[in-house]
Scaffold this motif. Structure first.
Motif, PDB file in Angstrom:
ATOM      1  N   LYS A 230       0.729  -1.035  -0.102  1.00  0.00           N
ATOM      2  CA  LYS A 230      -0.118   0.095  -0.160  1.00  0.00           C
ATOM      3  C   LYS A 230       0.925   1.221  -0.006  1.00  0.00           C
ATOM      4  CE  LYS A 230      -3.860   2.007   2.279  1.00  0.00           C
ATOM      5  NZ  LYS A 230      -4.912   2.182   3.262  1.00  0.00           N
ATOM      6  N   SER A 234       0.215   5.166  -1.750  1.00  0.00           N
ATOM      7  CA  SER A 234      -0.013   6.320  -0.638  1.00  0.00           C
ATOM      8  C   SER A 234       1.063   7.321  -0.951  1.00  0.00           C
ATOM      9  CB  SER A 234       0.002   5.974   0.728  1.00  0.00           C
ATOM     10  OG  SER A 234      -0.924   4.763   0.809  1.00  0.00           O
ATOM     11  N   ARG A 253      -3.677  15.903   4.370  1.00  0.00           N
ATOM     12  CA  ARG A 253      -3.719  14.753   3.456  1.00  0.00           C
ATOM     13  C   ARG A 253      -2.807  13.938   3.859  1.00  0.00           C
ATOM     14  NH1 ARG A 253      -6.432  11.148   2.151  1.00  0.00           N
ATOM     15  NH2 ARG A 253      -6.450   9.854   0.169  1.00  0.00           N
ATOM     16  N   GLU A 256      -2.854  12.313   7.107  1.00  0.00           N
ATOM     17  CA  GLU A 256      -4.158  11.213   7.018  1.00  0.00           C
ATOM     18  C   GLU A 256      -3.496   9.765   6.602  1.00  0.00           C
ATOM     19  OE1 GLU A 256      -7.688  14.255   6.140  1.00  0.00           O
ATOM     20  OE2 GLU A 256      -7.257  12.592   4.460  1.00  0.00           O
ATOM     21  N   LEU A 257      -2.871   9.827   5.123  1.00  0.00           N
ATOM     22  CA  LEU A 257      -2.486   8.625   4.483  1.00  0.00           C
ATOM     23  C   LEU A 257      -1.232   8.056   5.325  1.00  0.00           C
ATOM     24  CD1 LEU A 257      -2.130  10.464   1.210  1.00  0.00           C
ATOM     25  CD2 LEU A 257      -3.446   8.376   1.609  1.00  0.00           C
ATOM     26  N   ALA A 259      -1.173   8.139   8.848  1.00  0.00           N
ATOM     27  CA  ALA A 259      -1.830   7.402   9.791  1.00  0.00           C
ATOM     28  C   ALA A 259      -2.255   5.988   9.240  1.00  0.00           C
ATOM     29  CB  ALA A 259      -2.846   8.332  10.512  1.00  0.00           C
ATOM     30  N   GLU A 260      -2.852   5.919   8.021  1.00  0.00           N
ATOM     31  CA  GLU A 260      -3.146   4.601   7.488  1.00  0.00           C
ATOM     32  C   GLU A 260      -2.129   3.558   7.707  1.00  0.00           C
ATOM     33  OE1 GLU A 260      -6.471   6.691   4.654  1.00  0.00           O
ATOM     34  OE2 GLU A 260      -4.938   5.348   3.716  1.00  0.00           O
ATOM     35  N   LEU A 261      -0.917   3.940   7.394  1.00  0.00           N
ATOM     36  CA  LEU A 261       0.208   3.080   7.000  1.00  0.00           C
ATOM     37  C   LEU A 261       1.014   2.708   8.438  1.00  0.00           C
ATOM     38  CD1 LEU A 261       1.790   4.935   3.978  1.00  0.00           C
ATOM     39  CD2 LEU A 261       0.149   2.905   3.914  1.00  0.00           C
ATOM     40  N   GLU A 262       1.135   3.712   9.374  1.00  0.00           N
ATOM     41  CA  GLU A 262       2.025   3.421  10.248  1.00  0.00           C
ATOM     42  C   GLU A 262       1.940   2.095  10.963  1.00  0.00           C
ATOM     43  OE1 GLU A 262       2.278   6.581  13.294  1.00  0.00           O
ATOM     44  OE2 GLU A 262       3.590   5.302  14.726  1.00  0.00           O
ATOM     45  N   ALA A 264       0.041  -0.607   9.943  1.00  0.00           N
ATOM     46  CA  ALA A 264      -0.334  -1.598   9.002  1.00  0.00           C
ATOM     47  C   ALA A 264       0.625  -2.711   9.173  1.00  0.00           C
ATOM     48  CB  ALA A 264      -0.460  -1.112   7.600  1.00  0.00           C
TER      49      ALA A 264
END
Ligand code: 3H9
Length: 702
Positions: A230, A234, A253, A256-257, A259-262, A264
């Protein structure tokens, strides 16, 4: 407020010098960011200071955020109050003075400074994608504003380190200093020069745009490499935001992106791999004060594919290397192969013509043992049979200086037996390269019982000096990498006996993340290679599980790509594997002869059959003390076998399934298939205690 213990502010006349001192690499951990903000505030409040320099003490500027802090629920200051916000809001100019590395958060902070200067050896980059995240400190918004969208996409999706002169060409660095410059003095002089210039140049005030097609093209170009991941996508989305949104919205932005990765799985596995690669260099049972010896005159004996690749590995890293083969025609063929390999790299655009000539000029073919008598380290890479290697070792022992190191590139033979034919067993070790040796990153260092700590440290260091990741392995048949992989290799052929086809197995493994399926890899390497080892093991062990289908193919002369047919068939001049009905017929006929009932398999069963068999063997290796850590085995799988990095490695991946589930399945297959699936003692103990594989305590190294 007391000054931070890791960041100090010094005065050099009217210039404030902010120095980060957080060894080893000045990562932005434990108060470093707060310390920088505090020093900036104090400098801005001091009327005697007109401009500031930000620099790092020790070997680097700042290597990025502290990776150990990720996934720990660490608190970040709110947007608008982060270090880079304070830097680019500073009313007085700040000059980033870069040496060593400015990576990740280090470069992001430098980009928030008003000017950047660097020594020529410095490197900068945004390597976050390599640990499954994106530059979350404004890098995806600032870098495109400096270098343009296209170049930023290339740098951010590759994560590569950019040398200072190239970075200057891109506009990232304002001035590269002369090689002998004193960085601090030059930075202070630079700061004096720009102290009064207003308005302050701020990257956030620049604009960047790009056509949507630019982003689509990059998504397309990374599709194969970024499969199942991902973070690379991103990164692209964040750069797209830089080109379409005002700066502050772009930063939101990016956040936000990020935060989705850290947290995962991808980022966790890649962080694990990063630290495993550093851990593997540590040899905990050797005296800590032993240092590796320097070497200046390496030689490789044996000009076959492996020998040639090893010589290229030396030449690629600046070493003059001799390559010796007692047979002149073999030497000529070997040099021809080396020339052809370099020529291919030039044709593909990965090597410049002048660099090809330089590298080739470093490889010196010689035909006699006397020609290498002055070499201080020799790697033997002759045919993989004890009766061929022993006389070579005897001869080398006679001609080499007594303190020269003698290493063997054997992939499985007993290193103690080989060392015993010399009068210098303490200076003998295994250095097992993976094919192609100039490309594959793993160097397995094999430890015979008499090797001195200095010899082992030197072999490990040798690998690192030629760009490898060195990992220590015990002297056991197949050592650690190939031994842990061997059950996988058997299981993939046994699956065929039960009703699978090579293309089905390959598809499962490619979907899992391998660059190629194992059968296609077999065809590339040559099926005759494995056949030799199977013969040797079958002779040594009457219970050895034979692989009649693989043997049949070799008997028929189907050696793989080189004969146009192996597990697949190949069109002339093309390396694309085509499923071959003839192979399917051979499989059915051998299976019928063996009386194996045919059935169908799910993808998960195929994947688990291959990988669990190796997990079990890896446990045996640890239980016997042939490897230091489960994570070393992971590093070997990542760099020796192309295991997908974003899955961490074999043992890390198995931990994701759970040690109890892995054990239960292996125990069930033990019932169904017999001894080859007998669970190892360590596996059983780990399952009983619920201890993850990566926390397994191996026996002392033997
Ligand atoms: C980031 O910046 C995110 C931002 O966007 C902001 C988001 C909010 N953290 O490799 P070495 C340790 S993400 C913690 O052997 P070398 C390393 O573990 C970060 N520790 O040296 C080792 O410890 P030990 C982006 C780190 O000279 C020791 O330092 N940055 C970090 O061969 C020596 O390391 C990166 O991804 C770190 N960031 O290579 C850069 N870096 O001695 C990651 C190193 O206990 N680092 N350590 O084993 C590297 O690539 C290499 O370490 C570097 C030096 C090239 C710098």
């Amino acid at each position: 407020m007391n000054e931070s213990p890791v960041v100090r502010l010094e005065k050099d006349g009217e210039i404030g010098v902010i120095i980060v001192n957080y060894p080893p690499v000045n990562a932005l951990g434990s108060g470093v960011s707060d310390g920088i903000i505090d020093a900036l505030n104090r400098a801005n409040a001091d009327p005697a200071i007109k401009a500031m320099v930000l620099m790092g003490e020790g070997r680097s500027f700042i290597a990025g955020a502290d990776i150990r802090g990720f996934g720990t629920g660490r608190k970040r200051p709110p947007l608008g109050q982060r270090t880079y916000d304070v830097l680019d809001a500073s009313p007085k100019p700040v000059v980033a003075a870069i040496h060593g590395y400015a990576l990740g958060g280090g470069l992001e902070n430098a980009l928030a400074c008003h000017y950047r200067i660097a020594v020529p050896s410095a490197k900068v980059g945004l390597p976050e994608v390599l640990i499954g995240i994106l530059p979350g400190g404004g890098g995806t918004q600032r870098l495109p504003r400096v270098v343009g969208a296209q170049a930023a996409l290339e740098l951010i999706t590759s994560g590569r380190h950019v040398p200072a002169p190239e970075a200057a060409g891109l506009g990232i660095i304002d001035e590269v200093l002369p090689a002998n410059a004193n960085l601090r003095a030059a930075a202070v002089a630079y700061a004096r020069k720009i102290a009064d210039i207003r308005p302050l140049p701020r990257v956030r005030d620049r604009n960047v745009t790009a056509e949507p097609a630019v982003f689509d093209a990059v998504r397309k170009s990374i599709a194969r490499k970024a499969r199942n991941q991902k973070a690379p996508y991103s990164c692209i989305a964040a750069v797209e935001a830089a080109c379409t949104l005002p700066f502050d919205e772009g930063i939101r932005r990016e956040s936000e992106l990020f935060a989705e990765l850290e947290n995962a799985d991808e980022a966790k596995a890649l962080r694990y791999a990063f630290f495993a690669e550093r851990e593997v260099a540590k040899l905990p049972d050797l005296p800590p004060d032993i240092k590796p010896c320097n070497f200046a005159a390496p030689a490789v004996v044996g000009a076959g594919t492996m020998g040639g690749g090893i010589a290229m590995a030396f030449a690629d890293f600046g070493y003059d290397v001799k390559i010796m083969d007692a047979a002149q025609d073999a030497l000529d063929r070997g040099m021809e192969r080396i020339r052809a390999n370099y020529a291919t790299s030039v044709k593909r655009g990965s090597l410049a013509e002048d660099e090809r000539l330089r590298r080739l000029g470093r490889i010196h073919p010689v035909a006699g043992y006397d020609d290498i008598s002055d070499c201080d380290v020799v790697i033997e890479a002759v045919f993989e049979r004890m009766d061929v290697k022993k006389p070579v070792f005897e001869k080398l022992d006679q001609v080499l200086k007594p303190d020269a190191f003698l290493f063997s590139n054997t992939s499985a033979l007993d290193m103690d037996e080989l060392a015993a034919v010399t009068k210098r067993p303490e200076r003998v070790a295994g250095t097992h390269f993976f094919s192609p040796a100039n490309v594959m990153k793993l160097l397995e260092v094999v430890r015979p019982s008499k090797a001195s700590p200095e010899t082992l440290m030197t072999a490990m260091a040798l690998g690192r000096r030629i760009g490898k990741i060195s990992a220590m392995a015990g002297n056991t048949d197949g050592f650690v990498a190939n031994r842990s992989r061997a059950p996988f290799n058997s299981e993939m052929v046994i699956l065929l006996e039960e009703g699978c086809l090579p293309e089905q197995v390959d598809k499962v493994m490619v979907d899992f993340g391998y660059p190629m399926g194992p059968f296609a890899v077999g065809d590339l390497a040559g099926l005759d290679v494995g056949a030799e080892g199977r013969k040797r093991r079958a002779l040594a062990n009457p219970n050895y599980r034979k692989l009649p289908i693989a043997d049949k193919l070799v008997e028929m002369g189907r050696y793989g790509q080189k004969t146009g047919a192996g597990w697949y068939r190949y069109e002339k001049g093309d390396r694309t594997p085509h499923p071959d009905p003839e192979v399917a017929a051979i499989i059915r006929s051998v299976a019928a002869g063996m009386g194996v009932p045919q059935r169908t398999f799910t993808d998960t069963e195929i994947l688990h059959r291959l990988l669990f068999s190796s997990v079990n063997e890896a446990c045996r290796i640890l239980e016997e003390g042939k490897a230091y850590r489960a994570s070393d085995i992971d590093v070997m799988w990542l760099h020796g076998f192309g295991f997908p990095r974003y899955r961490g490695g074999l043992m890390y991946w198995a931990d994701g399934i759970g040690v109890k589930s892995v054990y239960a399945q292996i125990a069930a297959w033990h019932q169904q298939y017999g001894d080859r699936w007998a669970p190892s003692r360590l596996l059983r103990e780990l399952a009983e205690t619920g201890t993850p594989f990566r926390e397994a305590k191996p026996a002392p190294f033997a």
